[in-house]
Design a protein around this motif. Structure first.
Motif, short mmCIF file in Angstrom:
data_model
loop_
_atom_site.label_atom_id
_atom_site.label_comp_id
_atom_site.label_asym_id
_atom_site.label_seq_id
_atom_site.Cartn_x
_atom_site.Cartn_y
_atom_site.Cartn_z
N ARG A 1 -34.46 60.56 -48.88
CA ARG A 1 -33.77 59.29 -48.70
C ARG A 1 -34.09 58.32 -49.84
O ARG A 1 -35.22 58.26 -50.31
N ARG A 2 -33.09 57.56 -50.29
CA ARG A 2 -33.29 56.56 -51.35
C ARG A 2 -33.67 55.24 -50.71
O ARG A 2 -33.01 54.79 -49.77
N LEU A 3 -34.71 54.62 -51.21
CA LEU A 3 -35.19 53.34 -50.69
C LEU A 3 -34.90 52.26 -51.71
O LEU A 3 -35.26 52.38 -52.87
N ASN A 4 -34.27 51.17 -51.30
CA ASN A 4 -33.83 50.12 -52.20
C ASN A 4 -34.82 48.96 -52.21
O ASN A 4 -35.04 48.31 -51.19
N ARG A 5 -35.42 48.69 -53.37
CA ARG A 5 -36.32 47.55 -53.57
C ARG A 5 -35.89 46.76 -54.81
O ARG A 5 -36.70 46.15 -55.49
N ARG A 6 -34.57 46.78 -55.09
CA ARG A 6 -34.04 46.13 -56.28
C ARG A 6 -34.39 44.64 -56.33
O ARG A 6 -34.73 44.11 -57.39
N LYS A 7 -34.29 43.95 -55.20
CA LYS A 7 -34.59 42.50 -55.20
C LYS A 7 -36.04 42.25 -55.56
O LYS A 7 -36.34 41.33 -56.33
N LEU A 8 -36.95 43.05 -55.03
CA LEU A 8 -38.38 42.87 -55.34
C LEU A 8 -38.69 43.17 -56.79
O LEU A 8 -39.63 42.62 -57.36
N MET A 9 -37.93 44.08 -57.41
CA MET A 9 -38.20 44.50 -58.78
C MET A 9 -37.29 43.84 -59.81
O MET A 9 -37.34 44.17 -60.99
N ALA A 10 -36.47 42.89 -59.39
CA ALA A 10 -35.45 42.30 -60.27
C ALA A 10 -36.02 41.84 -61.62
O ALA A 10 -35.38 42.00 -62.66
N SER A 11 -37.20 41.28 -61.63
CA SER A 11 -37.76 40.76 -62.89
C SER A 11 -38.17 41.87 -63.86
O SER A 11 -38.39 41.60 -65.03
#
Length: 180
Positions: free
Chosen positions: A164-174
């Motif tokens: 499964r793919r887990l999305n943490r794009r907002k946390l890693m945006a910087s």
């Protein structure tokens, strides 16, 4: 914790996904299986470990180009088969029923059946460690391909399939490069 034999420590960090690397020596296409790869930079720059023991290495060193083709879980038996025979006496495209496609920039072929293909130029070969450093010059994906899970080698003859793919794009945006 239980002590692990030091000779098995690499199985804890074996990289992935397993890839197929194609070359063309000016006369024929070939494919080798590589499980030791890494992303070096967002540019994108990659590295892989290979050397004289692989038949394709001579073409890679001479032409300074290749294609990294990313197979999926349904191709695992072909991937293992490609890695356990030599291009010196085997036409791997024919034997494993794979379709070579022309690239736009390099002479090495793309593999139609793979999820993605990356045309690369060799920028360095670090002989002491058998590391080939590559710059991507073109990339392609097959979005209509049903199977999208890639395979990761453990190093002991077993493999792990993506889950499964887990999305943490907002946390890693910087930390993400623009446009990714």
């Amino acid at each position: 914790m239980r002590l692990l034999k030091l000779s098995k420590a690499f199985t804890l960090m074996e990289s992935g996904p397993v890839v197929l690397v194609t070359t063309n020596d000016g006369k024929k296409n070939n494919i080798m299986t590589i499980s030791w790869t890494m992303v070096v930079d967002f540019t994108p720059r990659f590295a892989m470990t290979t050397g004289e023991w692989n038949y394709s290495f001579r073409a890679l060193r001479r032409t300074r180009e290749c294609v990294i083709a990313i197979p999926t879980a349904d191709m695992l038996d072909k991937v293992v088969g490609i890695g356990t025979c030599s291009g010196a006496n085997t036409d791997k495209f024919t034997r494993f029923k794979l379709t070579p496609l022309p690239g736009k920039i390099v002479k090495a072929p793309l593999i139609k059946e793979c999820l993605a293909n990356i045309e690369c130029s060799v920028v360095d070969i670090v002989r002491r460690h058998n590391i080939v450093v590559l710059d991507a010059v073109a990339a392609y994906v097959a979005p209509d391909r049903g199977e999208k899970r890639t395979v990761h080698a453990v190093g002991d003859g077993t493999f792990i399939v993506d889950g499964r793919r887990l999305n943490r794009r907002k946390l890693m945006a910087s930390k993400l490069p623009a446009g990714v």
